[in-house]
Design an enzyme around this catalytic site. Structure first.
Site, PDB file in Angstrom:
ATOM      1  N   TRP A  55       2.462  17.327  16.844  1.00 13.21           N
ATOM      2  CA  TRP A  55       1.999  16.905  15.930  1.00 13.21           C
ATOM      3  C   TRP A  55       2.881  16.636  14.239  1.00 13.21           C
ATOM      4  CZ3 TRP A  55      -3.032  20.183  15.103  1.00 13.21           C
ATOM      5  CH2 TRP A  55      -3.535  20.576  15.670  1.00 13.21           C
ATOM      6  N   LYS A  56       4.207  17.408  14.588  1.00 14.71           N
ATOM      7  CA  LYS A  56       5.339  17.336  13.783  1.00 14.71           C
ATOM      8  C   LYS A  56       4.696  17.286  12.876  1.00 14.71           C
ATOM      9  CE  LYS A  56       7.305  12.729  15.965  1.00 14.71           C
ATOM     10  NZ  LYS A  56       7.691  12.128  16.505  1.00 14.71           N
ATOM     11  N   HIS A  84      14.466  18.215  19.132  1.00 14.32           N
ATOM     12  CA  HIS A  84      13.680  17.640  18.705  1.00 14.32           C
ATOM     13  C   HIS A  84      14.799  16.709  18.400  1.00 14.32           C
ATOM     14  CE1 HIS A  84      11.091  14.533  17.902  1.00 14.32           C
ATOM     15  NE2 HIS A  84      10.481  14.512  18.394  1.00 14.32           N
ATOM     16  N   GLU A 139      13.556  11.076  25.327  1.00 18.97           N
ATOM     17  CA  GLU A 139      12.681  10.690  24.254  1.00 18.97           C
ATOM     18  C   GLU A 139      13.585   9.914  23.631  1.00 18.97           C
ATOM     19  OE1 GLU A 139       9.691  12.309  22.026  1.00 18.97           O
ATOM     20  OE2 GLU A 139      11.549  13.115  20.963  1.00 18.97           O
ATOM     21  N   GLY A 172       3.735  11.727  20.123  1.00 20.87           N
ATOM     22  CA  GLY A 172       4.108  12.196  18.301  1.00 20.87           C
ATOM     23  C   GLY A 172       2.381  11.866  17.088  1.00 20.87           C
TER      24      GLY A 172
HETATM   25  P1  PGA Z   1       5.665   9.384  18.937  1.00 21.35           P
HETATM   26  O1  PGA Z   1       7.105  10.337  18.711  1.00 21.35           O
HETATM   27  O2  PGA Z   1       5.101   9.295  20.180  1.00 21.35           O
HETATM   28  O3  PGA Z   1       5.428   9.613  17.548  1.00 21.35           O
HETATM   29  O4  PGA Z   1       7.275   8.232  18.756  1.00 21.35           O
HETATM   30  C1  PGA Z   1       7.050  10.826  19.512  1.00 21.35           C
HETATM   31  C2  PGA Z   1       7.706  12.209  19.957  1.00 21.35           C
HETATM   32  O5  PGA Z   1       9.062  12.063  18.322  1.00 21.35           O
HETATM   33  O6  PGA Z   1       7.900  13.603  19.899  1.00 21.35           O
END
Ligand code: PGA
Length: 256
Positions: free
Chosen positions: A13-14, A96, A166, A237
């Site tokens: 969820w950041k 991350h 990522e 995300g």
């Molecule tokens: P995103 O983010 O799916 O919005 O690109 C992925 C993440 O950074 O974990």
């Protein structure tokens, strides 16, 4: 190329949503949109303050955190593995790119966090990825990130390790779907990371490590990452803030 483990879907969820009430509602909606799909492992990773509330809403999905420090003590602002475990956290995301960029995390800090988390029995999710879009060669940066982070890792911990490929250039590009990496890039990253793991720990132990993809995952591209990309799961995300989208992502992953 086939992988035998259940697919792992991690909702990152950041720094969202903006309130505890909204976090509770979102967790409830995601739980009800995903709980019928048994053939997938689901993790929801809210911001630290919402962990207890979100944890209470989950029965099917496991609770994850977006960061961790390696121990208790005089570390203002940090949170230890045991503190997280005491709240029911099962998975921790480490390294991350947004923490590398905005909080200045280095490979050495990430190594400490990873060892601390794994030593205390948590499932650790190590994020690696190059900052610039590459040609056909995978960046040496990824190799360096993996090698440094795994420096003090014991072989018997590998069953609790997930590595996320990522690429930084592929994060948060959902408006323009051309932004995600191609399944072919993901597949090459998988091979590259697997080769490093094998060189460090041998082939048998390395097979226990899940390798997943992150960066602009949507219901439209998830299947190709899991099939052509040979990924064991995804880190999601933006789409994880929309119960319909994450529900669809989990449904597709569970159907493979
Ligand atoms: P995103 O983010 O799916 O919005 O690109 C992925 C993440 O950074 O974990």
């Amino acid at each position: 190329y086939t992988t035998s483990m259940k697919k792992l879907i991690i909702a990152n969820w950041k720094a969202n949503p903006e309130s505890a009430v909204k976090a509770t509602v979102l967790a409830e909606k995601i739980e009800s949109a995903t709980s019928i799909y048994k053939n997938a492992d689901i993790v929801i990773a809210p911001p630290f303050p919402f962990l207890p509330l979100v944890g209470d809403m989950l029965s099917r999905a496991r609770l994850g955190s977006q960061d961790v420090w390696n121990t208790e003590g005089p570390y203002t602002g940090m949170v230890s593995p045991r503190q997280l475990k005491s709240l029911g956290v099962a998975y921790v995301i480490i390294g991350h790119s947004e923490r590398r960029i905005h909080a200045g995390e280095t490979d050495d800090m990430i190594q400490k966090k990873l060892a601390g988390a794994l030593a205390s029995g948590l499932q650790a999710v190590l994020c690696v990825g190059e900052t610039e879009r590459q040609g056909s060669e995978l960046s040496a940066m990824v190799g360096e990130q993996v090698r440094t982070a795994l420096k003090s890792i014991k072989k018997e911990w590998l069953r609790r390790l997930t590595v996320v490929y990522e690429p930084v250039w592929a994060i948060s590009t959902m408006a323009d779907t051309a932004g995600a990496a191609t399944p072919d890039t993901a597949f090459r990253a998988r091979m590259y990371i697997e080769k490093i793991l094998t060189s460090l720990f041998g082939g048998r132990a390395s097979r226990d490590v899940r390798i997943i993809y992150g960066g602009s995952v949507t219901p439209a591209n998830i299947t190709s990452f899991l099939t052509e990309g040979a990924m064991d799961g995804v880190l999601v995300g933006k789409a994880s803030l929309d119960p319909k989208k994450i529900g669809e992502i989990v449904r597709l992953a569970a159907s493979l």
